[in-house]
Design a protein around this motif. Structure first.
Motif, short mmCIF file in Angstrom:
data_model
loop_
_atom_site.label_atom_id
_atom_site.label_comp_id
_atom_site.label_asym_id
_atom_site.label_seq_id
_atom_site.Cartn_x
_atom_site.Cartn_y
_atom_site.Cartn_z
N PRO A 116 4.95 6.62 -4.75
CA PRO A 116 5.10 7.00 -3.34
C PRO A 116 5.83 5.92 -2.54
O PRO A 116 5.87 4.77 -2.95
CB PRO A 116 3.65 7.13 -2.84
CG PRO A 116 2.78 7.08 -4.04
CD PRO A 116 3.54 6.34 -5.09
N HIS A 125 0.42 6.85 -10.29
CA HIS A 125 1.63 6.17 -9.80
C HIS A 125 1.94 5.01 -10.73
O HIS A 125 3.10 4.68 -10.95
CB HIS A 125 1.46 5.69 -8.35
CG HIS A 125 0.25 4.86 -8.08
ND1 HIS A 125 0.12 3.58 -8.57
CD2 HIS A 125 -0.89 5.12 -7.41
CE1 HIS A 125 -1.04 3.09 -8.20
NE2 HIS A 125 -1.69 4.01 -7.50
N TYR A 162 -0.53 15.01 -2.75
CA TYR A 162 -0.76 13.82 -3.60
C TYR A 162 -1.68 12.87 -2.85
O TYR A 162 -1.50 12.64 -1.65
CB TYR A 162 0.58 13.14 -3.89
CG TYR A 162 0.52 12.10 -5.01
CD1 TYR A 162 -0.10 12.39 -6.21
CD2 TYR A 162 1.11 10.85 -4.85
CE1 TYR A 162 -0.14 11.44 -7.24
CE2 TYR A 162 1.09 9.91 -5.88
CZ TYR A 162 0.46 10.21 -7.06
OH TYR A 162 0.42 9.29 -8.08
N ASP A 163 -2.68 12.32 -3.53
CA ASP A 163 -3.55 11.33 -2.89
C ASP A 163 -4.09 10.36 -3.94
O ASP A 163 -3.82 10.49 -5.14
CB ASP A 163 -4.68 12.01 -2.10
CG ASP A 163 -5.59 12.86 -2.98
OD1 ASP A 163 -5.74 12.56 -4.18
OD2 ASP A 163 -6.15 13.86 -2.47
N ALA A 164 -4.87 9.41 -3.47
CA ALA A 164 -5.34 8.32 -4.35
C ALA A 164 -6.20 8.85 -5.48
O ALA A 164 -6.13 8.38 -6.62
CB ALA A 164 -6.11 7.30 -3.52
N ASP A 184 0.89 -1.17 0.00
CA ASP A 184 0.00 0.00 0.00
C ASP A 184 0.93 1.23 0.00
O ASP A 184 2.15 1.09 0.17
CB ASP A 184 -0.88 -0.03 1.25
CG ASP A 184 -2.05 0.94 1.18
OD1 ASP A 184 -2.21 1.62 0.15
OD2 ASP A 184 -2.79 1.04 2.18
N PHE A 185 0.38 2.42 -0.18
CA PHE A 185 1.22 3.61 -0.26
C PHE A 185 1.15 4.44 1.02
O PHE A 185 0.12 4.50 1.68
CB PHE A 185 0.76 4.49 -1.43
CG PHE A 185 0.98 3.84 -2.76
CD1 PHE A 185 2.24 3.44 -3.15
CD2 PHE A 185 -0.08 3.61 -3.61
CE1 PHE A 185 2.46 2.82 -4.38
CE2 PHE A 185 0.11 2.99 -4.84
CZ PHE A 185 1.38 2.60 -5.22
N LYS A 186 2.27 5.14 1.27
CA LYS A 186 2.29 6.11 2.37
C LYS A 186 2.00 7.48 1.73
O LYS A 186 2.93 8.24 1.42
CB LYS A 186 3.67 6.08 3.03
CG LYS A 186 3.96 4.74 3.71
CD LYS A 186 5.43 4.53 3.95
CE LYS A 186 5.84 4.94 5.33
NZ LYS A 186 7.24 4.50 5.61
N TRP A 187 0.73 7.72 1.53
CA TRP A 187 0.32 8.93 0.79
C TRP A 187 0.78 10.20 1.46
O TRP A 187 1.05 11.22 0.81
CB TRP A 187 -1.21 8.96 0.65
CG TRP A 187 -1.77 7.86 -0.19
CD1 TRP A 187 -2.43 6.74 0.25
CD2 TRP A 187 -1.74 7.75 -1.63
NE1 TRP A 187 -2.79 5.96 -0.82
CE2 TRP A 187 -2.38 6.55 -1.98
CE3 TRP A 187 -1.22 8.56 -2.63
CZ2 TRP A 187 -2.53 6.14 -3.31
CZ3 TRP A 187 -1.35 8.15 -3.96
CH2 TRP A 187 -2.00 6.95 -4.28
N GLU A 188 0.87 10.13 2.79
CA GLU A 188 1.20 11.35 3.53
C GLU A 188 2.62 11.85 3.25
O GLU A 188 2.97 12.98 3.59
CB GLU A 188 1.00 11.12 5.04
CG GLU A 188 1.96 10.14 5.72
CD GLU A 188 1.68 8.66 5.43
OE1 GLU A 188 0.73 8.35 4.68
OE2 GLU A 188 2.44 7.81 5.93
N GLN A 207 6.29 3.12 0.40
CA GLN A 207 5.33 2.02 0.55
C GLN A 207 5.36 1.35 1.92
O GLN A 207 6.28 1.53 2.70
CB GLN A 207 5.62 1.00 -0.57
CG GLN A 207 5.26 1.60 -1.92
CD GLN A 207 5.97 1.02 -3.11
OE1 GLN A 207 6.19 -0.18 -3.16
NE2 GLN A 207 6.31 1.87 -4.08
N ALA A 257 -4.07 10.48 -8.09
CA ALA A 257 -3.35 9.41 -8.81
C ALA A 257 -4.27 8.75 -9.84
O ALA A 257 -3.86 8.50 -10.98
CB ALA A 257 -2.83 8.38 -7.82
#
Ligand SMILES: Cc1cc2nc3c(=O)[nH]c(=O)nc-3n(C[C@H](O)[C@H](O)[C@H](O)COP(=O)(O)OP(=O)(O)OC[C@H]3O[C@@H](n4cnc5c(N)ncnc54)[C@H](O)[C@@H]3O)c2cc1C
Length: 431
Positions: free
Chosen positions: A285, A157, A146-148, A137-141, A287, A151
């Protein structure tokens, strides 16, 4: 699988000594044992298939929300136009033919006391052993702005092969000649350490043919990357790396490549030293383990600690965590690694069902990257377990990177090896 072939497999996977003979498990054990596999990617498919092949009495259920698996490996070739996304997509029918029961749903929790996997659809699946291989999963923060949603809609991504791969491909095609592609590469550890650099190479290959005045800039959160010497050799030979006209530029963290923020409207990345604006921006990003691993309390830090002799969770016995989600140092997060770990876990699960000790595992990893037309490079290693430190160590002399300044024939051969490796790993997962 014949008895002899089963033993050969178990020896390779490290479980031969523990398993001994493999006849008539149902007679020995009574009722069928149930294994529930969460995640139908490389680790999950390999585990489900080999569990059934090695012990056809096992009831194996695989849970994945998708109807088919689309492989990330080779997906960078979609960006250069060398292949289609369809050529990377494989239905689960072949696993059904092995007797694996497929459930199309998300796993949302695991109850280790009741030994049940709970799905979004509200079902509970009892298990005697559970395999979890949900990927990352991504560490969006990590990158503000940037966010899902961004993206999915605008700045892909493309680190899961699928619609975002096509979005990025379409953006490259629509980019004006002389345009600027910016790729943001994450800190270690992440899925496919050489992947961002293969992506830059494949995009450069596309630009060379269609937009030769374009430029690809890699903004890196690191100061070094996998197969760096070989990549740079390829970039020098193919894309003018190191000259004023280079198609590719790599900006290390020390040189100001680490970025903190995105302005999605102007496609500008705010770095510590300067800002970078792209016509096409691809952010990979940093992960962590897939969401279900957190929901099931399998994570410490970002990844799932395991006994590396069996891949059984250090937090919850009876749950085996494979592939990208696991802490499997010093193996990279790769398809080959997930495939190899799955075989070790399968051997350990079957040994456990028979009240036997698991054997000593060995692991394999090979990773090919296609830098340009007829220009492949690779890294390979065989690993053994240092059980004192619970570390997977490369066996000295067992591999290494492919030679620098190799002949054009060797480079061309590595591309064909890459493509045959792809077919082999898919077959080994499912066929
Ligand atoms: C661009 C790119 C190129 C790559 N190239 C290579 C390469 O050349 N060689 C190589 O070895 N590796 C490569 N990789 C890495 C490789 O794809 C991964 O390391 C590998 O897929 C890991 O396998 P896995 O089983 O851990 O996860 P995955 O294969 O990602 O599978 C995870 C599965 O779990 C499912 N899932 C997730 N959450 C849930 C849930 N809650 N419930 C049920 N199912 C769930 C997902 O739908 C998915 O099917 C590449 C990766 C990328 C992004």
């Amino acid at each position: 699988m014949t008895e002899m072939k089963r033993r050969t497999f178990l020896r390779a996977a490290g479980g031969a000594a523990a398993l001994g003979t493999l006849g008539f498990p149902a007679l020995v054990l009574g009722a069928a044992r149930r294994v529930v596999v969460v995640g139908g990617g490389v680790g999950g498919c390999t585990a489900a298939k080999y569990l059934r092949k090695l012990d056809p009495s096992l009831a194996v259920t695989l849970i994945d929300p998708q109807a088919a698996y689309t492989s990330c490996f080779m997906s960078n070739e979609v960006l250069s136009g060398e292949r289609t996304l369809e050529s990377l997509t494989f239905g689960y029918d072949r696993l059904r033919a092995h007797g694996v029961q497929l459930v199309q749903d998300w796993a949302v929790g695991i109850d280790p006391d009741k030994q049940q996997v709970i799905t979004q659809g509200g079902n509970r699946f009892d298990y005697d052993a559970c395999v979890v291989s949900p990927g990352v999963d991504f560490k969006w923060e990590a990158i503000a702005g940037y966010d899902a949603q961004i993206a999915n809609e605008r700045i892909p991504h493309a680190w899961f092969a699928g619609p975002q791969t096509l979005l990025l491909r379409n953006q490259l095609q629509a980019m004006p000649e002389g345009g600027h592609v910016v790729i943001v590469a994450p800190l270690n550890p992440f899925k496919c350490p050489p992947g961002p650099y293969e992506r830059a190479s494949q995009i450069a290959m596309y630009c060379q043919h269609h937009k030769p005045r374009a430029k690809v800039t890699i903004l890196d959160a690191k100061d070094a990357f996998s197969k760096q010497g070989l990549y740079m050799e390829g970039w020098r030979k193919l894309y003018g790396y190191g000259t004023d006209n280079s198609l590719i530029e790599w900006v290390s963290a020390a040189a100001g490549g680490a970025v903190e923020e995105l302005d999605p409207d102007t496609r500008t990345l705010v770095g510590l030293v300067e800002d970078f604006q792209g016509d096409v921006v691809n952010i990979i990003p940093p992960q962590k383990a897939g969401k279900i691993a957190f929901a099931a309390d399998l994570v410490e830090g970002d990844w799932c600690p395991v006994d590396k002799g069996t891949f059984e969770s250090s937090r919850h016995p009876g749950i085996y965590v494979l592939g990208d989600a696991s802490s499997a140092e010093k193996m990279p997060k790769s398809a080959y690694a997930a495939n190899s770990q799955a075989k070790v876990a399968v051997a350990a699960i079957i040994a456990r069902f028979r009240n036997q000790e698991p054997g000593d595992p060995t692991f394999v990893n090979t990773c090919y990257s296609i830098v340009g037309e007829d220009f492949g490079i690779s890294v390979a290693a065989v690993y053994s377990l240092d059980s004192d430190t619970n570390t997977i160590e490369p066996i000295p002399g067992s591999g290494g990177v492919s030679p620098t300044n190799a002949s054009p024939e060797i480079r061309e051969r590595e591309v064909s090896y890459a493509h045959s490796w792809f077919k082999n790993v898919i077959n080994d997962m499912m066929e």
